[in-house]
Design a protein around this motif. Structure first.
Motif, PDB file in Angstrom:
ATOM      1  N   ILE A 107       6.242   0.888 -12.681  1.00  0.00           N
ATOM      2  CA  ILE A 107       5.968   1.685 -12.746  1.00  0.00           C
ATOM      3  C   ILE A 107       5.632   3.138 -13.525  1.00  0.00           C
ATOM      4  CG2 ILE A 107       7.773   4.247 -11.984  1.00  0.00           C
ATOM      5  CD1 ILE A 107       8.501   2.631 -10.295  1.00  0.00           C
ATOM      6  N   GLY A 108       6.177   2.482 -14.547  1.00  0.00           N
ATOM      7  CA  GLY A 108       5.924   3.646 -15.948  1.00  0.00           C
ATOM      8  C   GLY A 108       4.955   2.648 -16.809  1.00  0.00           C
ATOM      9  N   TYR A 109       4.751   1.747 -17.103  1.00  0.00           N
ATOM     10  CA  TYR A 109       3.110   1.099 -17.263  1.00  0.00           C
ATOM     11  C   TYR A 109       2.394   1.593 -16.768  1.00  0.00           C
ATOM     12  CZ  TYR A 109       0.792  -2.589 -19.863  1.00  0.00           C
ATOM     13  OH  TYR A 109      -0.631  -2.806 -20.381  1.00  0.00           O
ATOM     14  N   MET A 110       2.354   1.388 -15.828  1.00  0.00           N
ATOM     15  CA  MET A 110       1.108   1.814 -14.465  1.00  0.00           C
ATOM     16  C   MET A 110       0.799   3.452 -14.568  1.00  0.00           C
ATOM     17  SD  MET A 110      -1.240  -0.937 -14.050  1.00  0.00           S
ATOM     18  CE  MET A 110      -2.205  -1.280 -13.647  1.00  0.00           C
ATOM     19  N   SER A 156       2.424   6.553  -9.633  1.00  0.00           N
ATOM     20  CA  SER A 156       3.099   5.243  -9.899  1.00  0.00           C
ATOM     21  C   SER A 156       4.002   5.659  -9.025  1.00  0.00           C
ATOM     22  CB  SER A 156       2.162   4.669 -11.018  1.00  0.00           C
ATOM     23  OG  SER A 156       3.249   5.501 -11.752  1.00  0.00           O
ATOM     24  N   ALA A 157       5.099   6.647  -9.254  1.00  0.00           N
ATOM     25  CA  ALA A 157       6.139   6.581  -9.219  1.00  0.00           C
ATOM     26  C   ALA A 157       6.671   6.442  -7.691  1.00  0.00           C
ATOM     27  CB  ALA A 157       6.502   8.081  -9.315  1.00  0.00           C
ATOM     28  N   VAL A 158       5.620   7.309  -6.768  1.00  0.00           N
ATOM     29  CA  VAL A 158       6.086   6.677  -5.123  1.00  0.00           C
ATOM     30  C   VAL A 158       5.285   5.487  -4.604  1.00  0.00           C
ATOM     31  CG1 VAL A 158       4.510   7.515  -2.649  1.00  0.00           C
ATOM     32  CG2 VAL A 158       4.830   9.224  -5.113  1.00  0.00           C
ATOM     33  N   ALA A 159       4.767   5.089  -5.058  1.00  0.00           N
ATOM     34  CA  ALA A 159       3.874   3.924  -5.132  1.00  0.00           C
ATOM     35  C   ALA A 159       5.036   2.778  -5.512  1.00  0.00           C
ATOM     36  CB  ALA A 159       2.582   3.959  -5.008  1.00  0.00           C
ATOM     37  N   GLY A 160       5.002   2.829  -6.343  1.00  0.00           N
ATOM     38  CA  GLY A 160       5.798   1.443  -7.089  1.00  0.00           C
ATOM     39  C   GLY A 160       7.264   1.574  -6.843  1.00  0.00           C
ATOM     40  N   SER A 161       7.986   3.273  -6.386  1.00  0.00           N
ATOM     41  CA  SER A 161       9.437   3.274  -5.466  1.00  0.00           C
ATOM     42  C   SER A 161       8.799   2.686  -4.693  1.00  0.00           C
ATOM     43  CB  SER A 161       9.272   4.881  -5.377  1.00  0.00           C
ATOM     44  OG  SER A 161       9.785   5.393  -6.333  1.00  0.00           O
ATOM     45  N   LEU A 180      -2.349  -0.576   2.612  1.00  0.00           N
ATOM     46  CA  LEU A 180      -3.168   0.687   3.433  1.00  0.00           C
ATOM     47  C   LEU A 180      -2.477   2.426   3.484  1.00  0.00           C
ATOM     48  CD1 LEU A 180      -1.684  -1.099   7.050  1.00  0.00           C
ATOM     49  CD2 LEU A 180      -4.072  -1.171   5.862  1.00  0.00           C
ATOM     50  N   GLY A 181      -2.153   2.282   2.851  1.00  0.00           N
ATOM     51  CA  GLY A 181      -1.842   3.867   2.551  1.00  0.00           C
ATOM     52  C   GLY A 181      -2.953   4.173   1.210  1.00  0.00           C
ATOM     53  N   TYR A 182      -3.512   3.487   0.534  1.00  0.00           N
ATOM     54  CA  TYR A 182      -4.510   3.564  -0.655  1.00  0.00           C
ATOM     55  C   TYR A 182      -6.033   3.014  -0.093  1.00  0.00           C
ATOM     56  CZ  TYR A 182      -7.933   1.765  -4.271  1.00  0.00           C
ATOM     57  OH  TYR A 182      -8.569   1.661  -4.532  1.00  0.00           O
ATOM     58  N   TRP A 183      -5.393   1.790   1.067  1.00  0.00           N
ATOM     59  CA  TRP A 183      -7.549   2.503   1.413  1.00  0.00           C
ATOM     60  C   TRP A 183      -7.623   3.609   2.638  1.00  0.00           C
ATOM     61  CZ3 TRP A 183      -8.558  -1.505   5.823  1.00  0.00           C
ATOM     62  CH2 TRP A 183     -10.115  -2.342   5.980  1.00  0.00           C
ATOM     63  N   PHE A 184      -6.290   3.959   2.765  1.00  0.00           N
ATOM     64  CA  PHE A 184      -6.599   4.852   4.037  1.00  0.00           C
ATOM     65  C   PHE A 184      -7.385   5.902   3.519  1.00  0.00           C
ATOM     66  CE2 PHE A 184      -8.048   3.306   8.176  1.00  0.00           C
ATOM     67  CZ  PHE A 184      -6.452   2.079   7.927  1.00  0.00           C
ATOM     68  N   PHE A 185      -6.473   6.722   2.548  1.00  0.00           N
ATOM     69  CA  PHE A 185      -6.457   7.607   1.332  1.00  0.00           C
ATOM     70  C   PHE A 185      -6.692   7.656   0.570  1.00  0.00           C
ATOM     71  CE2 PHE A 185      -4.510   9.225   5.277  1.00  0.00           C
ATOM     72  CZ  PHE A 185      -2.917   8.557   5.523  1.00  0.00           C
ATOM     73  N   GLN A 186      -7.003   6.999  -0.312  1.00  0.00           N
ATOM     74  CA  GLN A 186      -7.753   6.892  -1.976  1.00  0.00           C
ATOM     75  C   GLN A 186      -8.446   6.604  -1.977  1.00  0.00           C
ATOM     76  OE1 GLN A 186      -4.638   6.496  -4.568  1.00  0.00           O
ATOM     77  NE2 GLN A 186      -6.318   7.220  -5.898  1.00  0.00           N
ATOM     78  N   SER A 187      -9.426   4.881  -1.890  1.00  0.00           N
ATOM     79  CA  SER A 187     -10.176   4.726  -1.688  1.00  0.00           C
ATOM     80  C   SER A 187     -11.793   5.733  -1.813  1.00  0.00           C
ATOM     81  CB  SER A 187     -10.303   3.689  -1.051  1.00  0.00           C
ATOM     82  OG  SER A 187     -10.743   3.522   0.089  1.00  0.00           O
ATOM     83  N   PRO A 227      -2.827   3.184  -8.120  1.00  0.00           N
ATOM     84  CA  PRO A 227      -1.041   2.580  -8.832  1.00  0.00           C
ATOM     85  C   PRO A 227      -1.106   1.932  -7.297  1.00  0.00           C
ATOM     86  CG  PRO A 227      -1.009   4.979  -8.085  1.00  0.00           C
ATOM     87  CD  PRO A 227      -2.460   4.841  -8.785  1.00  0.00           C
ATOM     88  N   GLY A 228      -1.384   2.712  -6.046  1.00  0.00           N
ATOM     89  CA  GLY A 228      -0.901   2.134  -4.848  1.00  0.00           C
ATOM     90  C   GLY A 228      -1.494   0.541  -4.635  1.00  0.00           C
ATOM     91  N   LYS A 229      -2.589   0.469  -4.896  1.00  0.00           N
ATOM     92  CA  LYS A 229      -3.250  -0.965  -5.432  1.00  0.00           C
ATOM     93  C   LYS A 229      -2.507  -1.883  -5.693  1.00  0.00           C
ATOM     94  CE  LYS A 229      -7.491  -1.419  -6.573  1.00  0.00           C
ATOM     95  NZ  LYS A 229      -8.848  -1.536  -6.767  1.00  0.00           N
ATOM     96  N   PHE A 230      -2.555  -1.560  -6.879  1.00  0.00           N
ATOM     97  CA  PHE A 230      -1.604  -2.390  -7.770  1.00  0.00           C
ATOM     98  C   PHE A 230      -0.556  -2.837  -6.884  1.00  0.00           C
ATOM     99  CE2 PHE A 230      -1.077  -4.472 -11.973  1.00  0.00           C
ATOM    100  CZ  PHE A 230       0.347  -3.651 -12.023  1.00  0.00           C
TER     101      PHE A 230
END
Lengths: 103, 502, 632
Positions: free
Chosen positions: C117-120, C38-43, C22-29, C126-129
């Protein structure tokens, strides 16, 4: 009996058929009108002969009505023919195919 | 629960027509958006009225509720009798739920003769509600035909390039079927006089008729059933009577397509369920293999043809043919699982196909083309649209968790218990359905973008149109019992009729 | 702790999906700008997975303390479908088998989340991933915890969906999107069989939940034929999901997705669903010997065929993909000869070392700046020492060298295979040799020898990519001790599911073990010698065969022509001929019939009045005549 009724009736029927065929087959409007008159006269004759055969006066009374009707109808019909001729310059019924579906 | 007078149902049925005719008195030169709002208000009120209907409905016995009955034409025994039971309740709610969507989605796309457009939509709603609610056969026929007229105009005036052809085809095709149904209805009325001694066209009276069924093909019950079945089969649409659907859908305006797909197609299934099954049980069992085979074949056939389409709307139209094949397959399996699954599939196909047509309409409004090849990579340009598109695709593909899965699962399970071969053929629709839907999604949404420039993403109104549908799809996927609980007794009654003859 | 904790374990990944998604959808897409790294999303994703993992291992250790019959935790769930005899609840059941799977899934899942987190790091979305990854773990947990067929199917299709989303993650490349579609569709073919099997189960036994089904099967008589069909159909479903011949074709194409995806989905978890299902339903499958027989041979052939293709692949991920198909074949071979425990054992060890290998390959790809061709690597031992060490552990495990984990599990399978049929065993040993060969080829070409990438500056990966490798390396080494022959803790653990384990007669064990290890070692030595003086431009030893195998046996092309093109032709024919020409033609023919009839009648309307009069006359005559006839 002066004349046998069947002769009289067949004679009238013959005249009626001649008139009918005239209406169906002739192309001139005036001739059609004349054929209609022929049919009406044949009808008159039929009425009279039946009235004679059955000894009933009502047949002859009808003849009066038919004669009056025929007269007025031919007056109207001739007026229509004149009006038509003035516009179309012809009395040929085969020229009047306005009701036909145009192909 | 509070009960209003029994004529609430009549009010609900005729209110849209009344409101629509009110709108005809309004001045022509007002803005199009005002007429839209006015009509939307009317359809919302109808929706609220139908919610009252729902509230007062208990569904414990299978009897009709909210019955409003009046003698209409005494010499022929035609009554104005309307009522709801488990079968019609959800379809009525679907209708009143969907018409506001159809009205709202035409806000920006209809600009000419706007008043008549919204009037016709509301009149159509009246026709549909009446058909779902009527309990007198003649009244049903009147409403059945009454649905055709607004639809004919909707397609013919506000449609696409070949709208005249499509609307004529739709109208005449449906009419031909209905006329055979009319003759069957007349014969039923005649039989009623012969057997019971008095005129009546009421459904409850006609149920008592003894019609001769049997092994010979041309017995009365078979012929009557075929008369009804043709009309309903054309409406469903069942292969091979489906060819009016692609043209009608492609040429219709978006709202017309939405209503056609969501509700009008359900008429056929409803007609089978409500009238053909209880009146002619032996004939139904006689023709059961034929219809199951046709339904199973329609599933696969519709999916194959949808794969070959280049026009978006035609693809969705053929997907409707495919999904309604499931409905027929389930209905004619004549067991609880199959029939309830078919009914559920009708409900969720309404949602899914309605959503798909809404979205295709949105794309058409932006780009004025329906060719799939004209689109590509939309996921980057219109991400919100593609999310909704993907969710609805999942529903079309019957992913578990969506309502379509429940419908298809129950249908195939029910069909398996009666005729495993047809059920297996229908189950292969699981594969083919995914083929064309995913290909469609991939061609439109994925891949490099750049074919369509400057297409804006969804507006708030469009999001408001799609969100309730998607929410409904997924919540229906997890709570079918909520719907089944009201339906069980009515379906149980139909089951009993068949068990007597088994 | 209890059923609510179990539900919590399942719901943690779902929450991660919601937050990230939802974060990705509403804020980024819409804005196309990377809003959070990716650190935030991945964490967020990793934390949710770690919570799940903690709960899973907690349950596992709790179970260890309980007696065997008490190792069950059930969650009744809510009633999903309730229709007469069909009562389906959305229930979960944690028992010996599912707790094993859950532990592996959550552990490997958490590690891969951390790795990603590191790879992407440079990925724009990254939020979507991470949302998709979490969603996948959610569905996978539902799959293994489900207590009835519909719930398992919910997870089954759900992981198929996530696989589609993740393979086609870089959707701007149409080919990658199509790879995702291919995976979904081939899975669907398997699902077709699965569904039919489920229906047959219901009509035969009247229930869809596993525990009641077990009781029904044990008490049923006269259903042997149905059981054969049920198991056959369910096996078709497993073939689709677990990539057996002929439904394996989606797995190599699935390498189009990011490497963590390949590691998680197509090595460790999703593809093992088939083996899970077979083991869960072992009480059915043991009553269907023909199906088990087929399963074993299909597994053996898949193992052999996939290994032969892997011999000639140049892409680092394709080698591992075919290796996965091959190892899955082993697992089915094990199940097919009745050794379900051995199959599960191999699932567990394979999850660890294959994930390790994939993550190592990902590290290599990342370090080589997205280069995936083995022929362009070499000598990475010096530039990526940590990766090299960990991948070496995985390599030794997969080759089956004692005392690494792969040796124990593979040997168990081969041992049981020998008692099933010596043909199976021969195939298995040859495949083991080939496995050793191509894995050594892979290892050598990537890490050892001379460097063939002079222009590329390679960097070692960060700690967040190396740490998962180390953990997986640890398990690749030591997980084998779960199933030491004759002291197998695993067999004992799985007794409530599989019944008492049959101990095969003792005699042939040591020679068999020796032969399989010998085969592996021989494969390794031959590979070393062949690739020591490797020159990419040099001609191959068997050029035509190598060419054939490098193009993956032309299976893809063949099946494409056979099915895809055929379907397209059929659908075009159905549309243009059946629909437009015949059916619609019939409809239009009817309407043109009406038009022509009208045209015929139009000829009567001549417009000449006398003709009309004639018709009036004829009508009059006819009616008068009829009237006279009736009268007289």
């Amino acid at each position: 009996m002066i004349v046998e009724s069947w002769i009289l009736l067949s004679f009238c029927a013959l005249i009626f058929c001649v008139g009918l065929l005239g209406v169906l087959l002739r192309r001139n409007l005036l001739v059609i009108l004349m054929s209609i008159e022929l049919m009406l006269n044949a009808i008159n004759l039929t009425f009279v002969s039946f009235s004679y055969q059955l000894q009933d006066i009502h047949g002859q009374v009808c003849v009066f009505f038919v004669i009056a009707l025929a007269a007025s109808e031919s007056a109207v019909g001739l007026a229509l023919v004149i009006a038509w001729f003035r516009t179309m310059k012809t009395t040929d019924t085969y020229a009047m195919q306005y009701l036909r579906e145009s192909p | 629960m509070f009960k209003v007078s029994p004529s609430l149902l009549t009010l609900t049925i005729f209110f849209p027509l009344f409101w629509g005719s009110l709108s005809l008195w309004l001045p022509n030169k007002w803005r199009a958006s005002f007429f839209c709002t006015f009509a939307f208000l009317g359809s919302l009120i109808t929706c609220i009225l139908s919610l009252f209907l729902y509230q007062g409905f208990s569904g414990e016995t299978g009897a009709f509720e909210w019955v409003h009955s009046r003698l209409w034409l005494r010499d022929f025994g035609i009554y104005y009798e309307v009522g709801v039971d488990g079968m019609s309740l959800w379809l009525i709610l679907l209708t009143t739920f969907f018409v506001p969507f159809a009205i709202l989605c035409s806000l920006s796309s209809v600009q000419k003769q706007v008043k008549s457009y919204y009037f016709l939509l509301l009149a159509l709603e009246t026709g549909m509600l009446g058909a779902f609610a009527s309990l007198d056969l003649f009244l049903f026929y009147i409403f059945w035909e009454a649905m055709l007229i607004p639809m004919y105009f909707l397609i013919g005036i506000w449609g696409g390039k070949e709208r005249i052809y499509a609307s004529m085809k739709f109208f005449l095709y449906t009419l031909v079927g209905s006329l055979l149904m009319l003759s069957a209805i007349f014969y039923l009325g005649y039989e009623q006089v012969v057997q019971a001694g008095y005129h009546s066209m009421k459904f409850s009276d006609l149920l008592q008729l003894k019609l001769e069924g049997g092994y010979f093909f041309l017995n009365p019950q078979n012929l009557l059933f075929l008369g009804f079945a043709l009309a309903f089969a054309i409406k469903v649409p069942l292969f091979p009577f489906h060819t009016w659907l692609p043209d009608a859908h492609v040429q219709a305006p978006t709202a017309g397509s939405v209503i056609l797909a969501s509700i009008l197609l359900k008429m056929g299934g409803y007609g089978f369920l409500r009238f053909a099954f209880p009146l002619f049980p032996q004939a139904v069992m006689y023709f059961q293999p034929l219809f199951m085979g046709l339904g199973a074949f329609a599933i696969v056939y519709g999916a194959w043809i949808a794969l070959a389409q280049t026009d978006m709307k035609k693809l969705v139209a053929y997907s409707s043919v495919s999904h309604m094949g499931y409905v027929i397959l389930g209905l004619f399996s004549l067991n609880e699982s199959g029939m309830m699954g078919a009914y559920y599939q009708m409900l969720n196909h309404g949602l899914t196909a309605g959503a798909l047509f809404l979205m295709v309409g949105m794309l058409y409004e932006r780009s004025h083309t329906r060719e799939i090849a004209a689109f590509g990579g939309l996921a980057r340009v219109m991400p919100w649209f593609c999310v909704f598109f993907f969710l609805v695709t999942l529903s079309a593909v019957a992913l578990p968790g969506t309502s379509s899965f429940i419908g298809e699962f129950l249908i195939l399970l029910g069909a398996w218990q009666t005729a495993p071969f047809w059920s297996a053929l229908g189950a292969s629709g699981v594969i083919f359905g995914a083929v064309y839907m995913l290909t469609f999604f991939e061609k439109v949404a994925l891949g490099p973008d750049g074919k369509q420039k400057g297409m804006g993403d969804l507006s708030l109104r469009e999001i408001g149109l799609l969100v309730p549908l998607v929410v409904a799809i997924f919540s229906m996927g997890f709570c079918p019992n909520f719907f089944f609980s009201k339906m069980k007794s009515s379906f149980g009654r139909t089951q009993q009729i068949f068990q007597k003859h088994f | 702790m209890g059923s609510s904790a179990m539900v919590g374990m399942v719901l943690f990944p779902w929450m991660g999906f919601l937050i990230n998604g939802l974060g990705y959808w509403f804020f980024q897409s819409s804005s196309h700008q990377k809003k959070w790294s990716s650190a935030v999303a991945g964490s967020i994703g990793t934390l949710c997975m770690l919570f799940s993992c903690a709960l899973a291992w907690n349950f596992f250790f709790q179970f260890l303390g309980l007696p065997a019959e008490a190792r069950v935790l059930e969650y009744a769930g809510f009633s999903w479908i309730s229709l007469g005899k069909l009562q389906v609840d959305l229930g979960l059941r944690l028992d010996s088998l599912s707790s094993l799977f859950v532990c592996v899934i959550t552990l490997v899942g958490s590690l891969i989340h951390l790795y990603s987190i590191g790879y992407m790091k440079e990925d724009p979305t990254p939020g979507k991933f991470f949302a998709y990854l979490n969603l996948f773990c959610f569905f996978m947990l539902i799959l293994v915890l489900g207590d009835s067929f519909p719930v398992v199917f919910l997870g089954w299709e759900g992981v198929g969906l996530c696989s589609y989303l993740l393979i086609g993650y870089w959707y701007q490349d149409q080919a990658k999107a199509q790879a995702g579609k291919k995976a979904f569709l081939v899975n669907r073919i398997g699902d077709f069989g699965f569904l039919l099997g489920v229906f047959l189960v219901f009509t035969t036994f009247g229930t869809l939940a596993f525990e009641p089904l077990k009781h029904a099967v044990l008490n049923a008589v006269g259903v042997e034929r149905s059981i054969q069909w049920i198991c056959g159909l369910l096996f078709v479903g497993c073939m689709g999901k677990s990539a057996q011949i002929p439904l394996y074709i989606w797995l190599p194409d699935a390498m189009a997705g990011p490497t963590p995806v390949s590691a998680l989905i197509h090595a460790a978890t999703m593809v093992t669903s088939g083996i899970y299902l077979v083991t869960r339903l072992n009480f059915l499958f043991t009553l269907a010997p023909w199906v088990l027989h087929t399963m074993a041979w299909v597994g053996a052939f898949t193992a052999f065929f996939a290994a032969s293709i892997a011999l000639c692949q140049r892409d680092i991920k394709k080698v591992l993909a075919y290796s996965t198909v091959s190892q899955l074949g082993y697992m089915f071979l094990g199940c097919g000869v009745g050794a379900f425990g051995a199959g599960v054992f191999h699932v567990i060890t394979h999850a660890f070392f294959k994930a390790l290998l994939f993550l190592g390959a990902g590290s290599v790809i990342h370090g080589m700046h997205e280069e995936q061709d083995l022929f362009k690597m070499g000598g990475l031992r010096k530039e990526m020492p940590h990766t090299f060490l960990m991948v070496a552990l995985g390599w030794l495990a997969i080759c089956g060298i004692p005392p690494f984990s792969g040796f124990f599990s593979k040997d168990e399978i081969l041992g049981h295979a020998f008692h099933g049929s010596w043909g199976l065993w021969v195939l298995g040993v040859i495949t083991a040799a080939m496995t050793a060969f191509y894995m050594t080829r892979f290892f050598y070409l990537a890490f050892l020898g001379r460097s063939r990438h002079a222009s590329v500056h390679v960097h070692e990966s960060g700690w967040n990519m190396l740490m998962p490798l180390q953990v997986l390396g640890f398990f690749s080494v030591f997980a084998g001790f779960l199933g030491i022959p004759h002291a197998s803790w695993l067999e004992h653990w799985l007794e409530p599911i599989l019944g008492l384990s049959i101990h095969e007669p003792n005699g042939m064990e040591w020679p068999l073990m020796f032969i399989s290890v010998l085969a592996a070692v021989l494969g390794m030595i031959w590979s070393f010698s062949k690739y020591r003086r490797f020159d990419p431009c040099e001609a191959q030893a068997f050029p035509r065969l190598a060419h054939f195998l490098e193009h993956q046996g032309y299976v893809n092309e063949g099946l494409h022509t056979l099915f895809v093109v055929a379907l397209q032709r059929v659908s075009f024919f159905a549309w243009s001929v059946l629909d437009i020409k015949w059916i619609d033609g019939f409809v239009l023919g009817v309407s043109s019939l009406a038009t022509q009839l009208g045209g015929l009648f139009r000829l009567l309307q001549t417009g000449v009045v006398q003709h009309y009069l004639l018709m009036v006359l004829m009508g009059l005559l006819m009616s008068t005549g009829y009237w006279m006839y009736v009268q007289g």
